[in-house]
Design a protein around this motif. Structure first.
Motif, short mmCIF file in Angstrom:
data_model
loop_
_atom_site.label_atom_id
_atom_site.label_comp_id
_atom_site.label_asym_id
_atom_site.label_seq_id
_atom_site.Cartn_x
_atom_site.Cartn_y
_atom_site.Cartn_z
N ASN A 1 0.80 -1.21 0.00
CA ASN A 1 0.00 0.00 0.00
C ASN A 1 0.84 1.28 0.00
O ASN A 1 0.31 2.37 -0.04
N ASP A 2 2.18 1.12 0.13
CA ASP A 2 3.02 2.32 0.14
C ASP A 2 2.97 3.01 -1.21
O ASP A 2 2.97 2.37 -2.25
N ASN A 3 2.92 4.33 -1.20
CA ASN A 3 2.92 5.09 -2.44
C ASN A 3 4.35 5.28 -2.91
O ASN A 3 5.23 5.66 -2.15
N ASP A 4 4.61 5.04 -4.19
CA ASP A 4 5.93 5.26 -4.78
C ASP A 4 5.78 6.29 -5.88
O ASP A 4 5.37 5.97 -7.00
N ASP A 5 6.05 7.53 -5.54
CA ASP A 5 5.87 8.59 -6.52
C ASP A 5 7.16 8.98 -7.21
O ASP A 5 7.27 10.01 -7.84
N GLY A 6 8.19 8.13 -7.08
CA GLY A 6 9.44 8.41 -7.77
C GLY A 6 10.36 9.32 -7.00
O GLY A 6 11.35 9.79 -7.53
N ILE A 7 10.04 9.62 -5.75
CA ILE A 7 10.88 10.51 -4.93
C ILE A 7 11.71 9.66 -3.99
O ILE A 7 11.19 8.85 -3.24
N ASP A 8 13.05 9.83 -4.06
CA ASP A 8 13.90 8.98 -3.22
C ASP A 8 14.13 9.63 -1.87
O ASP A 8 13.53 10.65 -1.54
N GLU A 9 15.06 9.02 -1.11
CA GLU A 9 15.22 9.46 0.26
C GLU A 9 15.84 10.84 0.38
O GLU A 9 15.80 11.47 1.42
N TYR A 10 16.43 11.36 -0.69
CA TYR A 10 17.02 12.67 -0.64
C TYR A 10 16.00 13.77 -0.89
O TYR A 10 16.25 14.92 -0.68
N GLU A 11 14.84 13.36 -1.41
CA GLU A 11 13.90 14.35 -1.88
C GLU A 11 12.94 14.81 -0.80
O GLU A 11 12.65 14.09 0.15
N GLY A 12 12.39 16.03 -1.00
CA GLY A 12 11.42 16.58 -0.08
C GLY A 12 10.16 16.94 -0.80
O GLY A 12 9.75 16.27 -1.74
N ASN A 13 9.54 18.01 -0.41
CA ASN A 13 8.29 18.43 -1.00
C ASN A 13 8.46 19.72 -1.78
O ASN A 13 9.46 20.40 -1.69
N GLY A 14 7.45 20.08 -2.55
CA GLY A 14 7.41 21.36 -3.23
C GLY A 14 8.54 21.54 -4.21
O GLY A 14 8.79 20.69 -5.07
N GLU A 15 9.28 22.67 -4.08
CA GLU A 15 10.34 22.97 -5.03
C GLU A 15 11.46 21.93 -4.97
O GLU A 15 12.06 21.60 -6.00
N ASN A 16 11.76 21.39 -3.78
CA ASN A 16 12.81 20.38 -3.66
C ASN A 16 12.50 19.17 -4.51
O ASN A 16 13.33 18.68 -5.29
N ALA A 17 11.28 18.65 -4.37
CA ALA A 17 10.90 17.47 -5.15
C ALA A 17 10.89 17.79 -6.63
O ALA A 17 11.29 16.96 -7.46
N PHE A 18 10.46 18.97 -6.99
CA PHE A 18 10.41 19.35 -8.40
C PHE A 18 11.80 19.39 -9.00
O PHE A 18 12.06 18.84 -10.09
N LEU A 19 12.77 20.01 -8.27
CA LEU A 19 14.14 20.09 -8.79
C LEU A 19 14.79 18.73 -8.88
O LEU A 19 15.53 18.43 -9.82
N GLN A 20 14.51 17.87 -7.90
CA GLN A 20 15.09 16.53 -7.94
C GLN A 20 14.51 15.69 -9.06
O GLN A 20 15.20 14.89 -9.68
N THR A 21 13.23 15.89 -9.34
CA THR A 21 12.61 15.17 -10.44
C THR A 21 13.28 15.57 -11.76
O THR A 21 13.53 14.73 -12.64
N ILE A 22 13.56 16.88 -11.91
CA ILE A 22 14.26 17.35 -13.11
C ILE A 22 15.64 16.72 -13.18
O ILE A 22 16.10 16.27 -14.24
N PHE A 23 16.32 16.64 -12.03
CA PHE A 23 17.66 16.06 -11.99
C PHE A 23 17.65 14.61 -12.43
O PHE A 23 18.47 14.16 -13.23
N LYS A 24 16.68 13.85 -11.94
CA LYS A 24 16.60 12.42 -12.26
C LYS A 24 16.22 12.18 -13.72
O LYS A 24 16.64 11.20 -14.33
N SER A 25 15.40 13.09 -14.26
CA SER A 25 14.94 12.90 -15.64
C SER A 25 15.92 13.47 -16.66
O SER A 25 15.70 13.34 -17.86
N SER A 26 17.00 14.12 -16.19
CA SER A 26 17.99 14.69 -17.11
C SER A 26 18.88 13.59 -17.68
O SER A 26 18.98 12.48 -17.13
N SER A 27 19.54 13.92 -18.76
CA SER A 27 20.47 12.95 -19.39
C SER A 27 21.68 12.77 -18.49
O SER A 27 21.97 13.61 -17.64
#
Length: 422
Positions: free
Chosen positions: A350-376
């Protein structure tokens, strides 16, 4: 002393009831004097209890008379008093419209910014269909002006002459006692401010003698400070800092009015943050969290909370063990930790896996990390190399540029880069 002069003296000494009476007498002699209506409107606004209806009537009469004379300064003063009276009547949108017209007439009128901020604060809490949101006034009101006065100023009663032995006329004895004006004693042009900061607070001091505690207004918001108080001339002194360099905590901030100054202690939201100036040159945008925390937000977003500490860099830009493998660093940061077993009570289907790892937070932090992970891979290498070699001051995604040379430290404006331990 005529009634107008007595009214000005009463206004300067904060005797607003007497000021209204004297200006009423002065208007009966000269019904076309714009300044008399402006000053009486001021007195009606400050009298206890205030009469905003009469204040509005005087302000609109002054405005029409000033418009007929085509006197820009008088039009500005009348429109300002009109807006203040409408604000007192809780006609927020109408008041805001008046302040908008004042700003067009005189961009240097400092009090307009404070009044507009007060109007916006009232409007944001009103329902969309509230009557106070509707503008119902015209720039120049249509009203009936008082008839021009035909009376003349009263002459002083003639003194009966009585000659002495030398034929000289005896003059009546006069005894005048000069009353020291109450209220602010520092001229508006001499009022100044200073500020300094500690790790937790920013202290702003406004140097002005005799500021009346019961009539001064101090408004402390998250990104602004406004101080307003009446002057002996009948006008208001308005001081504002908007926007402040960074956010403060209004609930933990304090203000104090003393005999020679007004002091405000503003609590920093981010303890230890160094303010380069008291005001920011950048406009405040809603939801802009990164502007408040500066490089700390970027550090947390890319490297996690450990990079936001004040310790030495985790990986120096020059290493005795050889060049860094930037691919491995990027992979380590984006690699997820394995989920714990259900038996530990922290994992499960039942745990949600939204693609955010242990380094990530909420809001702008999660957004920037998502960009980092999706970059080449090349963009990730560029981000890590530029961030580490510049000591957290540069973040680039252009590997073709970053790979050619060492990325130099580029501190923000107003700051100086120093080596660790200096």
């Amino acid at each position: 002393m005529d009634h107008a002069a007595k009214g000005a003296a009463a206004l300067a000494s904060s005797d607003f009831a007497a000021a209204a009476e004297h200006y009423t007498a002065a208007i009966s002699v000269n019904t076309q004097a714009v300044d008399y209506y402006v000053k009486r409107s001021t007195a009606y606004t400050r009298i206890s209890p205030p009469d905003h209806t009469l204040a509005l009537k005087d302000a609109e009469t002054a405005l029409v008379l000033a418009q007929k004379r085509a006197k820009r300064e008088l039009i500005t003063q009348s429109q300002l008093r009109r807006g203040i009276a409408l604000f007192g009547l809780q006609r927020w949108a109408d008041a805001g419209k008046c302040f908008e017209w004042v700003k067009k007439l005189d961009e240097k009128e400092k009090s307009v910014a404070i009044w507009e901020m007060k109007v916006n604060g009232k409007l944001k809490n009103l329902p969309e269909n509230d009557e106070a949101r509707k503008v119902t006034i015209e720039q120049i009101p249509t009203i009936e002006l008082p008839a021009a006065s035909t009376s003349k100023p009263q002459n002083r009663p003639e003194q009966k002459e009585s000659g002495n032995a030398n034929g000289q006329v005896a003059q009546p004895a006069t005894h005048t006692t000069e009353k020291k004006p109450e209220g602010v004693q520092t001229p508006a042009s001499k009022i100044r401010h200073e500020w300094y900061q500690t790790s937790d607070n920013v202290v702003v001091t406004l140097f002005a003698k005799g500021v009346p505690k019961d009539k001064a207004t101090i408004d402390i918001q998250a990104r602004s400070l406004a101080i307003s108080f009446p002057l002996p001339t009948g006008s208001d002194f308005d001081f504002s800092l908007d926007p402040l360099f960074s956010t403060i905590d209004p609930s933990a901030s304090t203000s104090k009015i003393m005999s020679t100054k007004v002091e405000c202690v503003l609590k920093k939201t981010t303890a230890g943050q160094k303010w380069a100036s008291i005001e920011s040159t950048e406009p405040v945008e809603q939801g802009d969290a990164t502007s408040e925390n500066g490089n700390t937000e970027v550090k947390k977003a890319i490297l996690g909370n450990q990079a936001a500490t004040n310790g030495a860099p985790s990986y120096p830009t020059s290493s005795k063990s050889g060049p860094k493998n930037w691919d491995k660093v990027a992979n380590d940061l984006t690699k997820k930790k394995p989920k714990k077993d259900k038996a530990e009570g922290e994992g499960g289907e039942n745990d949600n896996d939204d693609g955010i790892d242990e380094y990530e937070g909420n809001g702008e932090n999660a957004f920037l990390q998502t960009i980092f992970k999706s970059s080449s891979p090349e963009a990730q290498r560029a981000m890590m190399k530029s961030y580490q070699e510049s000591n957290g001051t540069v973040l680039s995604t252009d590997w073709s540029e970053v790979s050619k040379k060492k990325v130099e430290t580029s501190p923000p404006d107003g700051m100086v880069a120093k080596k660790w331990g200096e």
